[in-house]
Design an enzyme around this catalytic site. Sequence first.
Site, PDB file in Angstrom:
ATOM      1  N   ASN A   1       0.857  -1.293  -0.140  1.00  0.00           N
ATOM      2  CA  ASN A   1       0.005   0.050   0.087  1.00  0.00           C
ATOM      3  C   ASN A   1       0.864   1.249   0.000  1.00  0.00           C
ATOM      4  O   ASN A   1       0.303   2.313   0.038  1.00  0.00           O
ATOM      5  CB  ASN A   1      -1.036   0.193   1.184  1.00  0.00           C
ATOM      6  CG  ASN A   1      -1.619  -1.383   1.256  1.00  0.00           C
ATOM      7  OD1 ASN A   1      -1.347  -2.075   2.168  1.00  0.00           O
ATOM      8  ND2 ASN A   1      -2.690  -1.411   0.305  1.00  0.00           N
TER       9      ASN A   1
ATOM     10  N   ILE B   1       1.058   6.848   0.141  1.00  0.00           N
ATOM     11  CA  ILE B   1       0.505   5.869   1.059  1.00  0.00           C
ATOM     12  C   ILE B   1      -1.058   5.580   0.407  1.00  0.00           C
ATOM     13  O   ILE B   1      -1.981   6.526   0.535  1.00  0.00           O
ATOM     14  CB  ILE B   1       0.500   6.252   2.458  1.00  0.00           C
ATOM     15  CG1 ILE B   1       1.713   6.475   2.983  1.00  0.00           C
ATOM     16  CG2 ILE B   1      -0.275   5.193   3.365  1.00  0.00           C
ATOM     17  CD1 ILE B   1       1.775   7.219   4.208  1.00  0.00           C
ATOM     18  N   CYS B   2      -1.664   4.403   0.260  1.00  0.00           N
ATOM     19  CA  CYS B   2      -3.094   4.149   0.003  1.00  0.00           C
ATOM     20  C   CYS B   2      -3.628   3.794   1.373  1.00  0.00           C
ATOM     21  O   CYS B   2      -3.546   2.589   1.719  1.00  0.00           O
ATOM     22  CB  CYS B   2      -3.023   3.227  -1.145  1.00  0.00           C
ATOM     23  SG  CYS B   2      -4.779   2.787  -1.552  1.00  0.00           S
ATOM     24  N   LEU B   3      -4.346   4.857   1.761  1.00  0.00           N
ATOM     25  CA  LEU B   3      -5.064   4.585   3.056  1.00  0.00           C
ATOM     26  C   LEU B   3      -6.295   5.542   3.041  1.00  0.00           C
ATOM     27  O   LEU B   3      -6.236   6.841   3.015  1.00  0.00           O
ATOM     28  CB  LEU B   3      -4.102   5.113   4.253  1.00  0.00           C
ATOM     29  CG  LEU B   3      -4.706   4.725   5.625  1.00  0.00           C
ATOM     30  CD1 LEU B   3      -5.041   3.262   6.026  1.00  0.00           C
ATOM     31  CD2 LEU B   3      -3.498   5.501   6.748  1.00  0.00           C
TER      32      LEU B   3
ATOM     33  N   ASP C   1      -6.334  -3.347  -1.796  1.00  0.00           N
ATOM     34  CA  ASP C   1      -6.382  -1.821  -2.216  1.00  0.00           C
ATOM     35  C   ASP C   1      -4.833  -1.407  -2.416  1.00  0.00           C
ATOM     36  O   ASP C   1      -4.493  -0.820  -1.827  1.00  0.00           O
ATOM     37  CB  ASP C   1      -6.954  -1.050  -1.292  1.00  0.00           C
ATOM     38  CG  ASP C   1      -7.289   0.220  -1.788  1.00  0.00           C
ATOM     39  OD1 ASP C   1      -7.212   0.517  -2.967  1.00  0.00           O
ATOM     40  OD2 ASP C   1      -7.525   1.307  -1.093  1.00  0.00           O
TER      41      ASP C   1
END
Length: 152
Positions: free
Chosen positions: A77, A84-86, A121
Amino acid sequence: MQRASRLTRELSLLATEPPPGITCWQNGQFDDLRAQILGGVDTPYEKGIFNLEIIVPERYPFEPPKIRFLTPIYHPNIDSAGRICLDVLKLPPKGAWRPSLNISTLLTSIQLLMAEPNPDDPLMADISSEYKYNKQLFLLNAREWTEKYAGQ
């Protein structure tokens, strides 16, 4: 004005009661912060020190801070530029940012993401499939990167 007083309060709290394994400080400019997250015990990031950059936007807290890793990290992620994928780092409808969240909460969420990646994701598809289908290789690579880039 709201941003300034809120940031001052948040930084003061981060200095006096930081979340375990997290430190955060101003980097010259008022809206330019740095943070360090210690890799969690029993994760491939254990014993690593990861540096992050936090840019606080004009519209904070109505807009989330921009946070990225400065230390390279092998993670599904987090991409090679440190992005950052959050969900809590993005505004709705795609994200889950709310003005009631703060920098301490975000850093704790990132620390949690390091311990529990979300391979469904991903930002890094190849690392994600490695995490899903060859966990041992993922753990080996993540430990190697941690030693190489985040070792003390």
